[in-house]
Scaffold this motif. Structure first.
Motif, PDB file in Angstrom:
ATOM      1  N   ILE A  60       0.846  -1.192   0.000  1.00  8.65           N
ATOM      2  CA  ILE A  60       0.000   0.000   0.000  1.00  8.65           C
ATOM      3  C   ILE A  60       0.886   1.248   0.000  1.00  8.65           C
ATOM      4  O   ILE A  60       1.851   1.343   0.771  1.00  8.65           O
ATOM      5  CB  ILE A  60      -0.956  -0.004   1.212  1.00  8.65           C
ATOM      6  N   HIS A 321       3.633  -3.741  11.363  1.00 12.11           N
ATOM      7  CA  HIS A 321       2.628  -2.766  10.950  1.00 12.11           C
ATOM      8  C   HIS A 321       1.776  -2.340  12.135  1.00 12.11           C
ATOM      9  O   HIS A 321       1.796  -2.963  13.164  1.00 12.11           O
ATOM     10  CB  HIS A 321       1.727  -3.371   9.874  1.00 12.11           C
ATOM     11  N   PHE A 322       1.046  -1.276  11.976  1.00  7.51           N
ATOM     12  CA  PHE A 322       0.082  -0.721  12.936  1.00  7.51           C
ATOM     13  C   PHE A 322       0.767   0.013  14.077  1.00  7.51           C
ATOM     14  O   PHE A 322       0.226   0.953  14.621  1.00  7.51           O
ATOM     15  CB  PHE A 322      -0.853  -1.787  13.533  1.00  7.51           C
TER      16      PHE A 322
ATOM     17  N   GLY B 102      -6.743  -4.476   5.262  1.00  7.80           N
ATOM     18  CA  GLY B 102      -5.969  -3.240   5.381  1.00  7.80           C
ATOM     19  C   GLY B 102      -6.768  -2.283   6.240  1.00  7.80           C
ATOM     20  O   GLY B 102      -7.889  -1.928   5.895  1.00  7.80           O
ATOM     21  N   ALA B 103      -6.206  -1.900   7.380  1.00  8.66           N
ATOM     22  CA  ALA B 103      -6.989  -1.084   8.314  1.00  8.66           C
ATOM     23  C   ALA B 103      -6.137   0.028   8.897  1.00  8.66           C
ATOM     24  O   ALA B 103      -4.925  -0.125   9.076  1.00  8.66           O
ATOM     25  CB  ALA B 103      -7.547  -1.949   9.432  1.00  8.66           C
ATOM     26  N   LYS B 105      -4.564   2.240  11.754  1.00  8.98           N
ATOM     27  CA  LYS B 105      -4.064   1.754  13.041  1.00  8.98           C
ATOM     28  C   LYS B 105      -4.911   2.222  14.227  1.00  8.98           C
ATOM     29  O   LYS B 105      -4.787   1.685  15.318  1.00  8.98           O
ATOM     30  CB  LYS B 105      -2.602   2.157  13.226  1.00  8.98           C
ATOM     31  N   VAL B 136      -2.389  -5.565   6.850  1.00  6.55           N
ATOM     32  CA  VAL B 136      -1.533  -4.420   6.545  1.00  6.55           C
ATOM     33  C   VAL B 136      -2.175  -3.140   7.070  1.00  6.55           C
ATOM     34  O   VAL B 136      -3.379  -3.082   7.301  1.00  6.55           O
ATOM     35  CB  VAL B 136      -1.273  -4.284   5.022  1.00  6.55           C
ATOM     36  N   ALA B 137      -1.328  -2.125   7.252  1.00  6.94           N
ATOM     37  CA  ALA B 137      -1.841  -0.812   7.644  1.00  6.94           C
ATOM     38  C   ALA B 137      -2.356  -0.117   6.394  1.00  6.94           C
ATOM     39  O   ALA B 137      -1.754  -0.197   5.335  1.00  6.94           O
ATOM     40  CB  ALA B 137      -0.724  -0.002   8.284  1.00  6.94           C
ATOM     41  N   SER B 138      -3.493   0.525   6.502  1.00  7.49           N
ATOM     42  CA  SER B 138      -4.011   1.340   5.410  1.00  7.49           C
ATOM     43  C   SER B 138      -4.127   2.767   5.944  1.00  7.49           C
ATOM     44  O   SER B 138      -4.668   2.981   7.017  1.00  7.49           O
ATOM     45  CB  SER B 138      -5.377   0.819   4.967  1.00  7.49           C
ATOM     46  N   PRO B 139      -3.564   3.756   5.223  1.00  7.41           N
ATOM     47  CA  PRO B 139      -3.559   5.123   5.745  1.00  7.41           C
ATOM     48  C   PRO B 139      -4.960   5.637   6.059  1.00  7.41           C
ATOM     49  O   PRO B 139      -5.161   6.349   7.025  1.00  7.41           O
ATOM     50  CB  PRO B 139      -2.926   5.928   4.614  1.00  7.41           C
ATOM     51  N   GLU B 141      -8.638   4.392   4.093  1.00  9.18           N
ATOM     52  CA  GLU B 141      -9.775   3.519   3.835  1.00  9.18           C
ATOM     53  C   GLU B 141      -9.530   2.088   4.318  1.00  9.18           C
ATOM     54  O   GLU B 141      -8.426   1.565   4.206  1.00  9.18           O
ATOM     55  CB  GLU B 141     -10.092   3.476   2.329  1.00  9.18           C
ATOM     56  N   ILE B 143      -9.801  -1.798   3.805  1.00  7.27           N
ATOM     57  CA  ILE B 143      -9.719  -2.658   2.625  1.00  7.27           C
ATOM     58  C   ILE B 143      -9.937  -4.102   3.068  1.00  7.27           C
ATOM     59  O   ILE B 143      -9.325  -4.552   4.032  1.00  7.27           O
ATOM     60  CB  ILE B 143      -8.324  -2.556   1.964  1.00  7.27           C
TER      61      ILE B 143
END
Lengths: 323, 323
Positions: A60, A321-322, B102-103, B105, B136-139, B141, B143
Motif C-alpha cells: 500500500i 505494521h500498525f 488493510g486497516a 491503526k 496491513v496498515a491502510s492510511p 480507507e 480494505i
C-alpha cells in the motif's frame, strides 16, 4: 490516457492482452468469474505426493512504498517478488498468480501498464501464469495485492516449526542493506531498487531438495524477527552469534539484525550437517551461506552473543505494521 | 483496544485463534510463509478429473461501501459472499480462503473481530477453511480482499463462453432490489443487508450437475452487463424480453436491468431444454428461475424487446469502476 477514460472493463481487456498466452495447465484464465487450473499431476506411484501452496502479500502506497522513491515497474516487480519469496521459504515452486490493483481513477493507464510489465518480467522468468485478479478504484493510495500459488513435494515442505535444540541457524546473503539505504539515500532513483532485489528461490529449492533442514522462513521482517518466528513455531530458544551475522557493506549491525526488507532465507539444520549443507548450497548457487547461531532450549529464550561471549537481550524490534 | 496497541503480530495471533481448527486437507494453515493444502484427490479411474478454481475480490471503503451504512459483520460476510458467488458461477464448490485486511491503526480491534465473525459465519456454513492472508496498515480507507479457491469436476465447468445461437437465457431470483434500496433507504441500519444477501451456490451446483447449460456468470455488475459478458465471451448476440425480466418489489425495470449488486445466476441453455432445467432447479432449490431471452447471431448485437415486440438499444450501463 487516464483510468477514468478507459474504465474498468477497458483496463481488464488491456491487461488481459498484455498478459498473453497461458500454459496448458490453465483451463480458464483472466476474464471469467474465476480461473480454473488443471490439478497437480499424480505422483509416480499413482498417488499425488504434492501439496498446493498459497500466499498473499499486499503493498500500500505511503505504508510500504512512496511513489517518488520507486518506479511502477519496480513496484510490480517487488509485489510479485515478495510472494515468490514466501513460496520459496516453504521449499516450493511458484505456479499461478492473481493480481489485484487498486488505483485512483486519475492515474495514467501507462503507469498501470508499467506496473504490469514489472510483474510480467518476473512472472516470465519464473514461469508463473497470471490467471486472474481484480481491478478496483482506490480513493487515494495505490494498492497492489498479489496471491501466488505454488507446489511442493510433501517431503520437501519446510515450515517454521520443526527446528530442534542443537540445530544450527543458517542464512543466505547478507543483511541490513535496505535499512542502511533508507538512511543514506532516501530518494533512490526510479527503478534502481528493482535490479537489487534478490529472490532466493534457487537457494531455497536446493535447501529443500537435500531434506536436511528442519525449518525455514524468509527474512522480510528482519533477521531477529525471523529467528523469533522460528523459535515461536518450533518451541525452542536461540543464540545468535553477533560476529557471525553477515552485515551488508555500509550497514550497521543493528540494521542487519532489525532492519528487515531483505528477502534472505533463514533456516535451521542439525549441527552435524550444517557445514555440509552450507557447502552444497554455496557450490550449486554461488550464494554465500553463513552459520549465525544455534537453537537452544525454550527456557533460554533468544539472546544475542557478542564476540567476547557476553549475552545480551534483544531489542524489541523487527518491522511491525500498525505500531 | 486499538490496532496500534495490539500490533500486527498480536492481530495475527488473535485472528489465528478466532479461526480455529482447519480441515484435515490443510497441511499448513495461518502463520507460516504460505498455506499448504493436500492436493485434490484423484478420480475414480486413477485420473484426477477436477479443476482447481481461484478467484479474488476486493472491497474498499468509500468505493464499495460506507461504514455508516453497514456493520463490520456484514462487510466480512459480503466480502466472502461475492467470492463464493464467483466460484458458484463456474459450477464449482468453494474450499479454501485467504483474507487480507488493510486497516487504519486507530481502528478498534473489536471491529476487526466483528468483521472476521462475518467472514467465519459464512465460511463455516460452506465448509471453507481460512488458511492465510495478510494484515496491513491502510492510511485511510478500510480494505478487505479475499482470495477463494474452489474445485469443480471438469465436465461441470461453466464458463462465460459456450453460449450458442438459439440458447435461452435463464436467471435465478429477481433484480433491482439493491439499486432501489440505495434510493429509497440510503442509510440502511447496520447489519440489515447481510441477512438479505442471497448466495446461489446450491442453485449453481444444480445447474452444473445437469450439464445442460452452455454458459454461466453471476450478475454482480448488473443483468444487462452480465448478458453482455456472455455475448462477448461466446461471440453471440442476445434478445432480452423486457416483460420476462423478474423485477424485484419496489424496483423499476431500469434498476433491474442496470442496477447490479445482486448476485443472481445468469446462464444459457439450449432452447429445447430450458423449461425442463428451469423446473428441475425450482423443484430442488425452491428458487424461482425465469427465462428472459435468447441468444441470437452476433451481428444482431444485444437488444431489448418490449411487450409489443419493439426492439430498443441498450443504455450503456452496468456498474463500472474508475468511470
Amino acid at each position: 490516457v487516464k483510468l477514468s477514460q478507459l474504465g474498468e472493463f477497458g483496463l481488464i481487456n488491456l491487461l488481459s492482452k498484455e498478459i498473453g498466452k497461458s500454459s496448458s495447465k490453465v483451463a480458464v484464465g483472466i476474464g471469467d468469474d474465476a480461473a480454473a487450473i488443471k490439478s497437480l499431476p499424480a505422483g509416480r506411484h499413482g498417488k499425488n505426493n504434492k501439496l498446493l501452496l498459497i500466499t498473499t502479500d499486499t503493498l500500500i502506497e505511503n505504508v510500504h512504498f512512496k511513489l517518488k522513491n520507486t518506479s511502477f515497474f519496480h513496484l510490480g516487480y517487488k509485489a510479485l517478488a515478495i510472494n515468490i519469496s514466501d513460496i520459496a521459504a516453504m521449499g516450493g515452486n511458484p505456479t499461478f498468480a492473481l493480481v489485484t490493483i487498486g488505483a485512483n481513477k486519475n492515474l495514467s493507464v501507462s503507469k498501470i501498464e508499467e506496473l504490469y510489465r514489472g510483474i510480467k518480467s518476473l512472472a516470465r522468468k519464473y514461469k508463473i501464469d497470471i490467471v486472474g485478479g481484480d481491478t478496483v478504484a482506490s480513493p487515494k493510495e495505490l494498492i497492489i495485492s498479489i496471491t501466488l500459488l505454488g507446489e511442493v513435494e510433501k517431503d520437501n515442505l519446510l515450515k517454521r516449526s520443526g527446528a530442534e535444540v542443537g540445530d544450527a541457524i543458517l542464512v543466505t546473503g547478507d543483511f541490513g542493506k535496505p535499512a542502511s539505504e533508507k538512511f543514506r539515500i532516501p530518494h533512490l532513483p526510479a527503478g534502481r531498487q528493482g535490479s537489487e532485489f534478490r529472490i532466493r528461490l534457487k537457494e531455497a529449492q536446493i535447501v529443500a531438495k537435500f531434506r536436511l533442514a528442519t525449518a525455514m522462513i524468509d527474512s522480510s521482517d528482519g533477521l531477529v524477527r525471523s529467528v523469533l518466528e522460528i523459535c515461536k513455531a518450533s518451541q525452542v530458544g536461540a543464540r545468535i552469534w553477533l560476529d557471525s551475522v553477515p552485515v551488508a557493506k555500509d550497514a550497521t549491525l543493528d540494521q542487519a539484525l532489525y532492519g528487515g526488507e531483505e528477502y534472505e532465507l533463514v533456516f535451521t539444520v542439525p549441527r552435524s550437517k550444517a557445514i555440509a549443507l552450507k557447502t552444497l548450497i554455496e557450490k550449486q548457487s554461488k550464494t554465500r551461506v553463513s552459520i549465525i547461531g544455534e537453537m537452544v532450549s525454550k527456557k533460554n529464550a533468544i539472546k544475542l552473543v557478542d564476540v567476547h561471549g557476553q549475552v545480551c537481550d534483544l531489542k524489541s524490534g523487527g518491522y511491525e505494521h500498525f505500531k
